[in-house]
Design a protein around this motif. Sequence first.
Motif, PDB file in Angstrom:
ATOM      1  N   GLN A 168       0.752  -1.127  -0.029  1.00  0.00           N
ATOM      2  CA  GLN A 168       0.035  -0.008  -0.081  1.00  0.00           C
ATOM      3  C   GLN A 168       0.770   1.341  -0.094  1.00  0.00           C
ATOM      4  OE1 GLN A 168      -2.751   0.296   3.285  1.00  0.00           O
ATOM      5  NE2 GLN A 168      -4.483   0.526   1.963  1.00  0.00           N
ATOM      6  N   THR A 169       1.981   1.394   0.789  1.00  0.00           N
ATOM      7  CA  THR A 169       2.867   2.438   0.849  1.00  0.00           C
ATOM      8  C   THR A 169       3.632   2.723  -0.799  1.00  0.00           C
ATOM      9  OG1 THR A 169       3.365   1.912   3.052  1.00  0.00           O
ATOM     10  CG2 THR A 169       4.836   3.273   1.918  1.00  0.00           C
ATOM     11  N   ALA A 170       3.984   1.566  -1.125  1.00  0.00           N
ATOM     12  CA  ALA A 170       4.528   1.784  -2.658  1.00  0.00           C
ATOM     13  C   ALA A 170       3.513   2.144  -3.906  1.00  0.00           C
ATOM     14  CB  ALA A 170       5.127   0.330  -3.005  1.00  0.00           C
ATOM     15  N   LEU A 171       2.190   1.807  -3.340  1.00  0.00           N
ATOM     16  CA  LEU A 171       1.311   2.316  -4.568  1.00  0.00           C
ATOM     17  C   LEU A 171       0.886   3.778  -4.107  1.00  0.00           C
ATOM     18  CD1 LEU A 171      -1.178  -0.567  -4.234  1.00  0.00           C
ATOM     19  CD2 LEU A 171      -0.011  -0.028  -6.169  1.00  0.00           C
ATOM     20  N   ARG A 172       0.951   4.253  -3.193  1.00  0.00           N
ATOM     21  CA  ARG A 172       0.770   5.586  -2.799  1.00  0.00           C
ATOM     22  C   ARG A 172       1.898   6.460  -3.144  1.00  0.00           C
ATOM     23  NH1 ARG A 172       1.413   6.117   3.307  1.00  0.00           N
ATOM     24  NH2 ARG A 172      -0.355   4.573   3.128  1.00  0.00           N
ATOM     25  N   GLU A 192      -5.172  -9.405 -13.977  1.00  0.00           N
ATOM     26  CA  GLU A 192      -6.372  -8.790 -13.250  1.00  0.00           C
ATOM     27  C   GLU A 192      -6.844  -8.932 -11.985  1.00  0.00           C
ATOM     28  OE1 GLU A 192      -7.625  -6.899 -15.484  1.00  0.00           O
ATOM     29  OE2 GLU A 192      -7.153  -7.927 -17.486  1.00  0.00           O
ATOM     30  N   LEU A 193      -6.429 -10.027 -11.344  1.00  0.00           N
ATOM     31  CA  LEU A 193      -6.739 -10.191  -9.947  1.00  0.00           C
ATOM     32  C   LEU A 193      -5.588  -9.256  -9.103  1.00  0.00           C
ATOM     33  CD1 LEU A 193      -6.529 -13.737  -8.759  1.00  0.00           C
ATOM     34  CD2 LEU A 193      -8.202 -12.057  -7.920  1.00  0.00           C
ATOM     35  N   ALA A 194      -4.550  -8.785  -9.831  1.00  0.00           N
ATOM     36  CA  ALA A 194      -3.628  -7.780  -9.302  1.00  0.00           C
ATOM     37  C   ALA A 194      -4.175  -6.501  -9.419  1.00  0.00           C
ATOM     38  CB  ALA A 194      -2.213  -7.893 -10.125  1.00  0.00           C
ATOM     39  N   ASP A 195      -4.641  -6.157 -10.545  1.00  0.00           N
ATOM     40  CA  ASP A 195      -5.281  -4.984 -10.738  1.00  0.00           C
ATOM     41  C   ASP A 195      -6.565  -4.657  -9.554  1.00  0.00           C
ATOM     42  OD1 ASP A 195      -3.850  -3.794 -12.851  1.00  0.00           O
ATOM     43  OD2 ASP A 195      -4.894  -4.913 -14.312  1.00  0.00           O
ATOM     44  N   VAL A 196      -7.427  -5.550  -9.324  1.00  0.00           N
ATOM     45  CA  VAL A 196      -8.432  -5.383  -8.501  1.00  0.00           C
ATOM     46  C   VAL A 196      -7.601  -5.215  -7.026  1.00  0.00           C
ATOM     47  CG1 VAL A 196     -10.294  -6.763  -7.533  1.00  0.00           C
ATOM     48  CG2 VAL A 196      -9.857  -6.900  -9.954  1.00  0.00           C
ATOM     49  N   LEU A 197      -6.731  -6.064  -6.949  1.00  0.00           N
ATOM     50  CA  LEU A 197      -6.268  -5.823  -5.399  1.00  0.00           C
ATOM     51  C   LEU A 197      -5.789  -4.563  -5.190  1.00  0.00           C
ATOM     52  CD1 LEU A 197      -5.489  -6.749  -2.582  1.00  0.00           C
ATOM     53  CD2 LEU A 197      -3.593  -7.978  -3.544  1.00  0.00           C
ATOM     54  N   ILE A 198      -4.942  -4.177  -6.320  1.00  0.00           N
ATOM     55  CA  ILE A 198      -4.190  -2.595  -6.083  1.00  0.00           C
ATOM     56  C   ILE A 198      -5.140  -1.554  -6.008  1.00  0.00           C
ATOM     57  CG2 ILE A 198      -3.272  -1.130  -7.919  1.00  0.00           C
ATOM     58  CD1 ILE A 198      -1.478  -3.185  -8.996  1.00  0.00           C
ATOM     59  N   TYR A 199      -6.414  -1.745  -6.648  1.00  0.00           N
ATOM     60  CA  TYR A 199      -7.371  -0.709  -6.334  1.00  0.00           C
ATOM     61  C   TYR A 199      -8.058  -0.806  -4.960  1.00  0.00           C
ATOM     62  CZ  TYR A 199      -6.948   1.177 -11.145  1.00  0.00           C
ATOM     63  OH  TYR A 199      -6.658   1.933 -12.461  1.00  0.00           O
ATOM     64  N   LYS A 244       2.778  -6.755 -10.865  1.00  0.00           N
ATOM     65  CA  LYS A 244       1.845  -5.799 -11.748  1.00  0.00           C
ATOM     66  C   LYS A 244       2.382  -4.483 -11.674  1.00  0.00           C
ATOM     67  CE  LYS A 244      -0.987  -4.715 -15.006  1.00  0.00           C
ATOM     68  NZ  LYS A 244      -2.517  -4.519 -14.874  1.00  0.00           N
ATOM     69  N   MET A 245       2.647  -3.866 -10.294  1.00  0.00           N
ATOM     70  CA  MET A 245       3.080  -2.473 -10.101  1.00  0.00           C
ATOM     71  C   MET A 245       4.442  -2.365 -10.760  1.00  0.00           C
ATOM     72  SD  MET A 245       3.451  -0.354  -6.555  1.00  0.00           S
ATOM     73  CE  MET A 245       4.657  -1.475  -5.889  1.00  0.00           C
ATOM     74  N   GLU A 246       5.418  -3.095 -10.718  1.00  0.00           N
ATOM     75  CA  GLU A 246       6.512  -3.116 -11.443  1.00  0.00           C
ATOM     76  C   GLU A 246       6.364  -2.898 -12.931  1.00  0.00           C
ATOM     77  OE1 GLU A 246       8.918  -6.404  -9.973  1.00  0.00           O
ATOM     78  OE2 GLU A 246       8.741  -5.678  -7.941  1.00  0.00           O
ATOM     79  N   ALA A 247       5.467  -3.606 -13.433  1.00  0.00           N
ATOM     80  CA  ALA A 247       5.274  -3.770 -14.960  1.00  0.00           C
ATOM     81  C   ALA A 247       4.605  -2.250 -15.270  1.00  0.00           C
ATOM     82  CB  ALA A 247       4.214  -4.690 -15.252  1.00  0.00           C
ATOM     83  N   ASN A 248       3.703  -1.756 -14.267  1.00  0.00           N
ATOM     84  CA  ASN A 248       3.176  -0.486 -14.551  1.00  0.00           C
ATOM     85  C   ASN A 248       4.147   0.535 -14.589  1.00  0.00           C
ATOM     86  OD1 ASN A 248       0.402  -1.474 -14.966  1.00  0.00           O
ATOM     87  ND2 ASN A 248       0.137  -0.865 -12.679  1.00  0.00           N
ATOM     88  N   ALA A 249       5.192   0.451 -13.794  1.00  0.00           N
ATOM     89  CA  ALA A 249       6.235   1.628 -13.474  1.00  0.00           C
ATOM     90  C   ALA A 249       6.931   1.716 -15.033  1.00  0.00           C
ATOM     91  CB  ALA A 249       7.238   1.099 -12.428  1.00  0.00           C
TER      92      ALA A 249
END
Lengths: 116, 116, 116, 116
Positions: free
Chosen positions: A9-13, A67-74, B93-98
């Motif tokens: 979550q911190t990395a996404l922020r 796609e599962l990753a995208d859902v969890l990210i959001y 996924k976050m790494e790919a998005n980067a």
Amino acid sequence: MSQDIDALQTALREFARERDWGQFHSPKNLAAALSVEAAELLEHFQWLTEAQSRDLPGDKRGPVAEELADVLIYVLQLADKLGIDPVDAAWRKMEANAKKYPVARSKGRITKYNEL
Amino acid sequence: MSQDIDALQTALREFARERDWGQFHSPKNLAAALSVEAAELLEHFQWLTEAQSRDLPGDKRGPVAEELADVLIYVLQLADKLGIDPVDAAWRKMEANAKKYPVARSKGRITKYNEL
Amino acid sequence: MSQDIDALQTALREFARERDWGQFHSPKNLAAALSVEAAELLEHFQWLTEAQSRDLPGDKRGPVAEELADVLIYVLQLADKLGIDPVDAAWRKMEANAKKYPVARSKGRITKYNEL
Amino acid sequence: MSQDIDALQTALREFARERDWGQFHSPKNLAAALSVEAAELLEHFQWLTEAQSRDLPGDKRGPVAEELADVLIYVLQLADKLGIDPVDAAWRKMEANAKKYPVARSKGRITKYNEL
């Protein structure tokens, strides 16, 4: 929240901050994006039989995981904006579900609790 | 996967096993249920302005947290059935998005990567 | 657009105007509401087998018809706001699909056109 | 149902029959596909402001019309399988809504009817 989830979550922020995406990431928009990603996940399964979905072809695993990753990210980004701990909320929801769906009445039946 | 998430996933597996819900929990059905819960989450925001969604009325917080919990629960159940680690998938996924959204080109723009 | 659809769209426009709902009915919000209603429709089918869905229990027909109605209502309201004729767009899409999915290659296969 | 809609529905039925897609077109699968298309429509609006969505960029109109078309196509196919007249259902739903949302209490407020 667990450490790994917390670190994610911190990395996404930080990811969003670097790109100045806070202006787009209103809870309303994140909820829409979450819903869109959930549908993209469903798209992989829409024409499969249930049996086929239980034995997913190897070439579908990567795209489905993405796609599962995208859902969890959001989920994590939206929870972060709202100050909600999603893991804690999930534990509490499971406890509430245990009351709404007592084993004796729910065994082998997935009827909505208010129709049990 | 982190310990808390792992414990939650194990508890959800036991919850479904006790109720003999494995027969309903095909990946296809779980993906549909996930999509439905994501939409129920979105429903809370659909008529709010973005500004209102950033300052969510107090009486909406509980219901919104419950829908977020439902989404996370189905993410974990679906990932479990498919043998996918969703936290690991989200990191990748976050790494790919980067790479798809380099800071220099994405700053202040949330255009889809293939339209950048 | 056909007369009945046209009359329905006009009645929906009047319905919203009387209630001063134009302020809420941005295309963005109508698209979100449409997506939410589509998910509510799906909810009725999520735990049914395909066979059960082909032989819908009588007490499900009314609620399912209502959700279908909600979806159509938002399709018409959104199309109205955007100045798009949805029936005409559907005819054109079907013609495009006929080219993307030629009978010879698509018979008995519902693979996405770019994977045929 | 209006003649144009009726003709479109008949053409769609023939389209699926020629390709032997009846086996895939269970109501459950059609409802999932409808939900996926509604989300693809929403995707076009997810990062736009409401104001931007009211003044859609010209290059978005074609893709948005196509997604609207896909949604309508699945509405008609699902309604056909279930023997439901969607235009008639929409008229009845609008009449029910007129009672649930009386003008006097709903003017300028889009609160859900049970919270009015």
